[in-house]
Each structure stands twice: as structure tokens, then as C-alpha cells.
Design an enzyme around this catalytic site. Structure first.
Site, PDB file in Angstrom:
ATOM      1  N   ARG A  76       2.025  16.227  41.242  1.00 48.74           N
ATOM      2  CA  ARG A  76       2.216  17.162  40.142  1.00 48.74           C
ATOM      3  C   ARG A  76       3.291  16.643  39.185  1.00 48.74           C
ATOM      4  O   ARG A  76       4.155  15.865  39.560  1.00 48.74           O
ATOM      5  CB  ARG A  76       2.621  18.538  40.665  1.00 48.74           C
ATOM      6  N   LYS A 221      -2.441  24.397  41.874  1.00 48.31           N
ATOM      7  CA  LYS A 221      -1.169  25.080  41.682  1.00 48.31           C
ATOM      8  C   LYS A 221      -1.142  25.858  40.366  1.00 48.31           C
ATOM      9  O   LYS A 221      -0.377  26.822  40.232  1.00 48.31           O
ATOM     10  CB  LYS A 221      -0.015  24.078  41.741  1.00 48.31           C
ATOM     11  N   HIS A 240       4.053  31.791  48.964  1.00 54.95           N
ATOM     12  CA  HIS A 240       3.798  30.389  49.274  1.00 54.95           C
ATOM     13  C   HIS A 240       4.037  30.212  50.776  1.00 54.95           C
ATOM     14  O   HIS A 240       5.119  29.821  51.216  1.00 54.95           O
ATOM     15  CB  HIS A 240       4.733  29.495  48.461  1.00 54.95           C
ATOM     16  N   SER A 258       8.827  21.187  52.675  1.00 54.78           N
ATOM     17  CA  SER A 258       8.346  19.955  53.293  1.00 54.78           C
ATOM     18  C   SER A 258       9.292  19.489  54.393  1.00 54.78           C
ATOM     19  O   SER A 258      10.519  19.485  54.215  1.00 54.78           O
ATOM     20  CB  SER A 258       8.214  18.873  52.219  1.00 54.78           C
ATOM     21  N   LYS A 262       5.942  23.439  59.042  1.00 54.98           N
ATOM     22  CA  LYS A 262       5.077  24.590  58.769  1.00 54.98           C
ATOM     23  C   LYS A 262       3.618  24.310  59.118  1.00 54.98           C
ATOM     24  O   LYS A 262       2.950  25.128  59.775  1.00 54.98           O
ATOM     25  CB  LYS A 262       5.184  25.003  57.294  1.00 54.98           C
ATOM     26  N   THR A 263       3.104  23.145  58.693  1.00 55.98           N
ATOM     27  CA  THR A 263       1.700  22.823  58.951  1.00 55.98           C
ATOM     28  C   THR A 263       1.427  22.731  60.442  1.00 55.98           C
ATOM     29  O   THR A 263       0.452  23.287  60.957  1.00 55.98           O
ATOM     30  CB  THR A 263       1.322  21.495  58.265  1.00 55.98           C
ATOM     31  N   ASP A 277      -1.500  27.873  52.900  1.00 50.67           N
ATOM     32  CA  ASP A 277      -0.579  27.604  51.794  1.00 50.67           C
ATOM     33  C   ASP A 277      -0.307  28.778  50.858  1.00 50.67           C
ATOM     34  O   ASP A 277       0.819  28.950  50.425  1.00 50.67           O
ATOM     35  CB  ASP A 277      -1.117  26.430  50.971  1.00 50.67           C
ATOM     36  N   ARG A 343      -3.751  12.840  50.028  1.00 49.15           N
ATOM     37  CA  ARG A 343      -4.169  14.216  50.317  1.00 49.15           C
ATOM     38  C   ARG A 343      -5.641  14.284  50.711  1.00 49.15           C
ATOM     39  O   ARG A 343      -6.428  13.381  50.396  1.00 49.15           O
ATOM     40  CB  ARG A 343      -3.959  15.091  49.083  1.00 49.15           C
TER      41      ARG A 343
END
Length: 552
Positions: A76, A221, A240, A258, A262-263, A277, A343
Site C-alpha cells: 500500500r 483496504k 480491524h 504485525s 494474530k494469524t 481481518d 500475498r
């Protein structure tokens, strides 16, 4: 000469009403709307028109995923995001480094440039889909783009309508338009444009223009930012976060920047995934905003993340990856020669056990994950609603900086609401909604440190995944909420005295430090960092929330 010999025929039952094109001045001869996955693969493979001379042609991986390249922009471009400043947004938007204003006349000029570019392409893709699984509040999104890769990406990330819904809900106007003319550079001479990349959002007219970047995440996003603006006006809190559900229907929300885990922690084999997400919290409960997942691929292995690894198949989109060798088309997930931000996008139903529809009850627990590299925060602590607001607004974690004179030091990182880059409104608005919903539904909020214990980075050790999972299991079982607590100094947090599977001495971080004096000093220093960061939010925060922060 292939383009003279090959003509693509698309499903006329999905044809976009002509007036939905002409209203924007679009007159492409070939319009492909909500194409099937095989159709988009065929176009991507056979299309002789290169969208950008700097962009590599895509291919297919050994597991069947579409492999695409976004050109020079592989992430981004937050400094190039703009929001139109007008009478409606002037008093609403949280203006500053996150939300940079652009005059409406400049946005209109960028829109015309984008539309002219779209008209020059031999083929125009249209993707119609929903943002939000809640039937009462879902937004109808329409995307115009010129690359099959972008079309498949958004068909994965939006919630795909049935043919009946397509005719019923998308034959007239929609709630938001995205004009993705990413292969076309933005003109730097336009007032408010800072580079040859510009992502300009007109919230009043409900339109978004993308110029100068082909990174697909800008669309994802962009939609999230729009929901952050539109849904709170309906009383819906946008978050989020990831979300999962236990066998008894108990929902947990997980927040974390990051590196916090979390993932990994969201993928619990004992619980169903609602989403990874973006979520909304309405009067009915929790719902996923997206129809798919957009996961990082760097160092991806079956052993570490089997669900994501197995999702890289036909229908998924791999972005900016390299192959071990071109003949085999086996992806080298350790290769970061293009970018570390490799990704994969795939539909939510590629994850075994994912909920469909992706909705759940009001959350029973909220987990704020932080990787505290200073090693002074407890492995788990219970927050009051006011403390939850404070830590939600703070959005803290710590990252390890580069090497200087052979010594690595942690660096505190704060991101409001654990997603500052996507907030059009002031963080205190979202935090106030969070506290109100917690109180209404009796939701418990926990701060979980997945970082260091026994000392800061370089001295102590990283919390084991086993211990963190044991803590979360104890939260889900109700063991921690029903147990006894000690008070944690400076931050005034409530620490459980025991948690099954975790050594008691670990629960208070000071017990794990050899140098107690150094612990006290480091704890106070971290508290000061929190207080300094919170100063920029204090003008709109209540006394109760301000007082919920560290006491030095």
C-alpha cells in the site's frame, strides 16, 4: 496478432445495464462482469495486451493458483491516499498524516483521467459484490478494473452475489464505486497529488480512484476505509480484527499488529473461523466484512500454517512470488527478491470449518495481542472497559530495530485501534462504541503479551506458543474470569494468579527477571511511552479513559 484472432465471449446474463456504463462515459466494446474463475484464468493466460510494460506477465502455480505481479508498487501507499475535503467531510474526518485532504476539483480531474484510461483498454472488468455479511447493513460495491488478476482478487475479497442478487441489487445504483486505473500514473501537477501514485476517495459522492499503483490491496483496504466511515453512522462498530467461534457459539475477537501472532492464534482447530481481518459489530452480533482472506506468504510452510498453505489452489491469487524453477511452477515462499510482502488471496470457504454465513453472536471475549519486546507486560491481564478504550486507542506492540554497534533494541510501535491507517474518523469514536458494546453485552477484554519474558529482547526469551495457547484456552473455558487476580503496578492491570498449563511465576513478569531494579526502570519507561503517545488523543478522550493509562 493474436488479439485479432481471438474474441472473448462472456455470460450475457450478467451483462451490466448500459446506463450503468454511459453515466460514467464508459464505452468499452468488451465488458466482463463477475466472470467465473476459469474465465478469468483464460483471459489472464491468453490476453496479449500487457497492462503495463513494467509489469510481468502472470502464470499458474503448481497447485493451480493464479500468479500475478503488481509492478513497482508491492504494498500500500499510505502517503498517497487522499480524501476529498468538502462541506460534509470537513468536520467529520480525522485530518492529519493518516487522512490527507484533496480538493474536490482535483479528485474530479483524477476521476476523468481514470475513466479516459479505462476507455482505452480493450477490455473492462466489472466486479459487483457486497461488503459485509450482515444482510441489514451490507454495502453494494462496484469495481471497474482492467486486469483479470484484479477482478479475481476482488471477487475473492468481496462477498459474491448470486445471479438473483446480481439482478435484484446491482441493476440500479450501488453504494460505492472503485475506478482502478492503476497502470496509469497520476499527474503530479494536480493540486493535492504528491507523486505519480494517488488513491483518492470521495466519501460524499461515494467514489474511489486509483492511479499509479497496481497493488491489489489498495482496493481491499479502500473498501475497509469506506465501511469505517459509513457503518458507524448506522451504529455498527467496524474493527480491524480476526474472529472465531467455539462449539458453544462463544465468539472471540483478536486484535494485533504485525508480529503479534494474530494469524496463528486465530487459526484454532477447536474453533470455527469467522474472518481473519475485518469485522463489524452490530446489534445482532459480529459479522465478517469480507468474502475472503488476504494472507502473507513469506516463509509459508504446511507445518506452520497448514490452512493457508492448502488454500493456495485453483481460485487463489498469489501476488509477487517467485518460483523455485520456472518449469515446475513450484512457489519459493522464502524468496523475497520482489518484496517481503508476498500475498495470497482466496475465498473464505477455502479454509476448512470456516463459517458460512460468516456471522456470529456478540463476542464473549476480546483479545488485544501485543508483542512486548521490552519484556515487562504480563502474559495476560484483564482490562476494565475504560482500560480497554485506552489500550484500543493506543494499539501497542514493539518491534526489534536494526543493529547498532552490535546491540539490538526494541522500538515501541503504536497504531490507533490496531489499524490507524484505515480510520477516517477519530479513534475515540470507535473506542467509545467498543466500550459501550462491551458493557451492554458483558464482554471481557484481555491484554495478551506474546513477546518477551525474563528480560527485554536479547536477554529474555520469547513467550512460548504453547503457553499463549494455554492462556487463551483458559480464557475460553472461563477459568481466568472466575479465578483470583493480583494487581500489576504502573499499568494497574489485573493479573490472574494461575492459569492451567502455565507456570505461576510467569504470570507476573517481574518474577521472571533477575534484575528487579532494571525491570522497574524498564516498566516505567514503557509507561512513559504510552503516556506520550496518548497525548495526541487526549483532547477527545474522557477523564476516565485518560486515567486508565499508566501511573508513573
Amino acid at each position: 496478432m493474436l488479439h485479432h484472432l481471438w474474441k472473448y465471449t462472456y455470460n450475457t446474463s450478467k451483462a451490466l445495464p448500459l446506463e450503468q456504463l454511459t453515466r460514467w462515459g464508459l464505452h468499452n466494446a468488451t465488458v466482463v462482469r463477475n466472470a467465473s474463475t476459469p474465465e478469468l484464468y483464460e483471459i489472464a493466460a491468453m490476453d496479449p495486451f500487457s497492462p503495463d510494460p513494467d509489469t510481468r506477465q502472470g502464470s499458474i502455480s503448481s497447485t493451480g493458483a493464479m500468479v500475478a505481479y503488481s509492478g513497482r508498487r508491492t504494498g500500500r501507499s499510505p502517503k498517497d491516499k487522499r480524501i476529498v475535503l468538502d462541506e460534509q467531510t470537513e468536520q467529520e474526518i480525522w485530518w492529519g498524516d493518516v487522512n490527507i485532504p484533496i480538493p474536490k476539483k482535483s479528485h474530479n480531474l483524477l476521476e476523468q483521467i481514470a475513466l479516459q484510461f479505462l476507455n482505452t483498454r480493450p477490455r473492462l472488468f466489472v466486479v459487483d459484490g457486497y461488503a459485509g455479511w450482515d444482510l441489514h447493513s451490507r454495502l453494494k460495491i462496484r469495481v471497474f478494473c482492467t486486469r483479470a488478476y484484479h477482478a479475481l482478487f476482488m471477487q475473492n475479497m468481496l462477498i459474491k452475489p448470486t445471479n438473483e442478487e446480481l439482478k435484484r441489487d446491482f441493476s440500479d445504483d450501488v453504494d460505492f464505486h472503485i475506478f482502478n486505473a492503476g497502470p496509469m500514473s497520476a499527474p503530479k501537477l494536480v493540486e493535492g497529488v504528491g507523486s505519480d501514485t494517488c488513491v483518492s476517495v470521495n466519501l460524499t459522492d461515494k467514489k474511489m480512484v486509483i492511479l499509479g499503483t497496481q497493488y491489489a490491496g489498495e482496493m481491499k483496504k479502500g473498501v475497509f476505509g469506506v465501511t469505517h466511515y459509513m457503518l458507524p453512522k448506522q451504529g455498527i462498530l467496524t474493527l480491524h480484527s480476526s474472529a472465531n467461534e467455539g462449539v458453544n457459539g462463544d465468539v472471540t475477537l483478536l486484535f494485533g499488529l504485525s508480529g503479534t501472532g494474530k494469524t496463528t492464534l486465530s487459526a484454532d482447530p477447536k474453533r470455527k473461523l469467522i474472518g481473519d481481518d475485518e469485522h463489524g459489530w452490530s446489534d445482532q452480533g459480529i459479522f465478517n466484512i469480507e468474502g475472503g482472506c488476504y494472507a502473507k506468504c513469506v516463509d509459508l510452510t504446511y507445518e506452520k500454517e497448514p490452512e493457508i498453505y492448502n488454500a493456495v489452489k485453483f481460485g487463489a491469487v498469489l501476488e509477487n512470488v517467485e518460483f523455485i524453477n520456472k518449469e515446475s511452477r513450484v512457489v519459493d515462499y522464502h524468496n523475497i527478491s520482489i518484496t517481503e510482502n508476498t500475498r495470497v488471496s482466496y475465498p473464505l470457504d477455502f479454509i476448512p470449518g470456516a463459517k458460512n454465513p460468516a456471522v456470529g453472536n456478540h463476542p464473549k471475549n476480546i483479545l488485544f495481542l501485543t508483542c512486548d519486546a521490552y519484556g515487562v507486560l504480563p502474559p495476560v491481564s484483564l482490562l476494565t472497559p475504560e482500560q480497554a478504550m485506552y489500550h484500543f486507542i493506543s494499539g501497542y506492540t514493539a518491534k526489534v530495530a536494526g543493529t547498532e554497534m552490535g546491540v539490538k533494541e526494541p522500538v515501541a510501535t503504536f497504531s490507533a485501534c490496531f489499524g490507524e491507517a484505515f480510520l477516517p474518523l477519530h479513534p475515540t469514536l470507535y473506542a467509545t462504541m467498543l466500550a459501550a458494546k462491551m458493557k451492554e453485552h458483558g464482554t471481557k477484554c484481555w491484554l495478551i503479551n506474546t513477546g518477551w519474558s525474563g528480560g527485554k529482547y536479547g536477554i529474555g526469551k520469547r513467550m512460548s506458543l504453547k503457553n499463549t495457547r494455554s492462556i487463551i484456552d483458559a480464557i475460553h473455558s472461563g477459568e481466568l474470569a472466575n479465578g483470583e487476580f493480583d494487581n500489576f503496578e504502573v499499568f494497574n492491570l489485573q493479573i490472574p494468579k494461575r492459569a492451567t498449563g502455565v507456570p505461576d511465576q510467569m504470570l507476573h513478569p517481574k518474577n521472571t527477571w533477575t534484575n528487579k531494579t532494571e525491570f522497574d526502570k524498564t516498566l516505567r519507561n514503557l509507561g512513559e511511552k504510552f503516556k506520550k503517545n496518548f497525548q495526541k488523543y487526549q483532547s477527545k478522550a474522557s477523564e476516565e479513559v485518560i486515567n486508565a493509562g499508566p501511573k508513573i
